[in-house]
Design an enzyme around this catalytic site. Structure first.
Site, PDB file in Angstrom:
ATOM      1  N   ASP A  50      -4.464   7.814  12.208  1.00  0.00           N
ATOM      2  CA  ASP A  50      -3.579   8.188  11.100  1.00  0.00           C
ATOM      3  C   ASP A  50      -3.939   7.402   9.837  1.00  0.00           C
ATOM      4  OD1 ASP A  50      -0.653   9.397  10.375  1.00  0.00           O
ATOM      5  OD2 ASP A  50      -0.882   7.395   9.519  1.00  0.00           O
ATOM      6  N   TYR A  55      -3.554   4.951   1.320  1.00  0.00           N
ATOM      7  CA  TYR A  55      -4.096   3.773   1.998  1.00  0.00           C
ATOM      8  C   TYR A  55      -5.455   3.366   1.441  1.00  0.00           C
ATOM      9  CZ  TYR A  55      -0.677   5.042   5.657  1.00  0.00           C
ATOM     10  OH  TYR A  55       0.450   5.380   6.362  1.00  0.00           O
ATOM     11  N   LYS A  80      -2.525  12.065   4.541  1.00  0.00           N
ATOM     12  CA  LYS A  80      -1.310  12.437   3.810  1.00  0.00           C
ATOM     13  C   LYS A  80      -1.606  12.618   2.337  1.00  0.00           C
ATOM     14  CE  LYS A  80       0.996   9.327   6.994  1.00  0.00           C
ATOM     15  NZ  LYS A  80      -0.151   8.426   7.168  1.00  0.00           N
ATOM     16  N   HIS A 113       3.269  12.970   1.805  1.00  0.00           N
ATOM     17  CA  HIS A 113       3.588  11.592   2.179  1.00  0.00           C
ATOM     18  C   HIS A 113       5.050  11.221   1.919  1.00  0.00           C
ATOM     19  CE1 HIS A 113       1.495   7.414   2.657  1.00  0.00           C
ATOM     20  NE2 HIS A 113       2.596   7.500   3.376  1.00  0.00           N
TER      21      HIS A 113
END
Length: 289
Positions: A50, A55, A80, A113
């Site tokens: 994931d 990120y 996401k 997200h």
């Protein structure tokens, strides 16, 4: 007794796609380190990874997918859509961007997200923007770029907004769900609508380790607190996403072949909500909004 490999267990999404019951979270694993973490996780047995645009490690995730030594088809990769993207054009471009950054022909699951940008989390009205972002996900799904689509941090009214105009229903809702923060009503709503709940931060960023009550129950089952937390999420029929780059923790986190009694599940569900997530308290999802 031989340890059962929970990593081989799957849930089935509403479109028939199988998704491994435990995933590796990669938040805060730097882009130049995450490929090695992915390779190690795959070696241990993980098949579900994931990540997210936010990120900033999608490039490294893609490298890990290519370098890990097993076929792409054996892996389940989630990313996401950045929370601030609330137009069709922005979302469509970002979907293409994720595919290019990771160097993948398709993504197994892509989520919006958050229903609001992080700078206005649980703030203004982004209903129209979420419908536009969802439409971009639907089109990418229909084009075969995404195998499944869903949302993250969406409350019931946010999901209802998507359901009001969608041609494809959300298949997943990824939520903060752990001992000390169990959104039971929302989990039940998702279940009734065929939406799988994924549970991020199952160990509450380590803050749950400070609970003597949780520690005592873990000792009763002769497991660690993280193992108890992950098993708890599994028994809620959610999909835990423990985050770690540490191979020892990766291995520990999958040794969850035990059963928490109904009585102890009720005790764990009633644990007082965490008010303090330590150094992570500044992040919107941990701020108590």
């Amino acid at each position: 007794m031989k340890q059962k490999n929970t990593l081989l267990d799957t849930y089935t999404l509403m479109n028939g796609i199988n998704i491994p019951k435990i995933g590796l979270g990669t938040w805060f694993i730097p882009d130049d380190e995450v490929a090695a973490a992915v390779c190690k996780a795959v070696e241990i047995g993980y098949r579900h990874i994931d990540t997210a645009q936010a990120y900033e490690n999608e490039r490294g995730i893609g490298k890990g997918v290519r370098d890990c030594g097993i076929s792409r088809q054996e892996l389940f990769i989630t990313t996401k859509l950045a929370a601030e993207l609330k137009t069709y054009e922005e979302a469509a471009q970002a979907i293409t961007g994720s595919l290019e950054k990771m160097g993948l022909d398709y993504i197994d699951l892509m989520l919006i997200h958050s229903p609001q940008p992080w700078t206005d989390f649980r703030g203004g009205d982004y209903a129209a923007g979420n419908r536009e972002a969802w439409r971009a996900l639907e089109d990418a799904y229909k084009a075969g770029k995404l195998r499944a689509i869903g949302v993250s941090n969406f409350q019931e009214h946010d999901i209802e907004n998507i359901l009001s105009s969608c041609t494809i229903k959300p298949m997943v809702n990824q939520l903060l769900a752990h001992i000390g923060n169990t959104p039971a009503t929302l989990i039940e709503y998702c279940r009734k609508n065929g939406i799988l709940v994924e549970a991020y931060s199952p160990v509450a960023h380590g803050e749950i380790l400070k609970s003597e009550e949780v520690q005592a129950i873990a000792e009763k089952y002769q497991v660690t607190v993280p193992q108890l937390c992950i098993r708890y999420d599994l028994q809620l029929e959610t999909l835990p996403l423990p985050k770690t780059a540490n191979p020892a923790h990766m291995l520990e986190n999958i040794k969850v072949d035990f059963e928490i009694s109904e009585k102890d599940m009720e005790i764990l569900k009633s644990i007082k909500p965490l008010k303090d997530y330590g150094e992570y308290s500044s992040f919107p999802v941990f701020s108590g909004k």
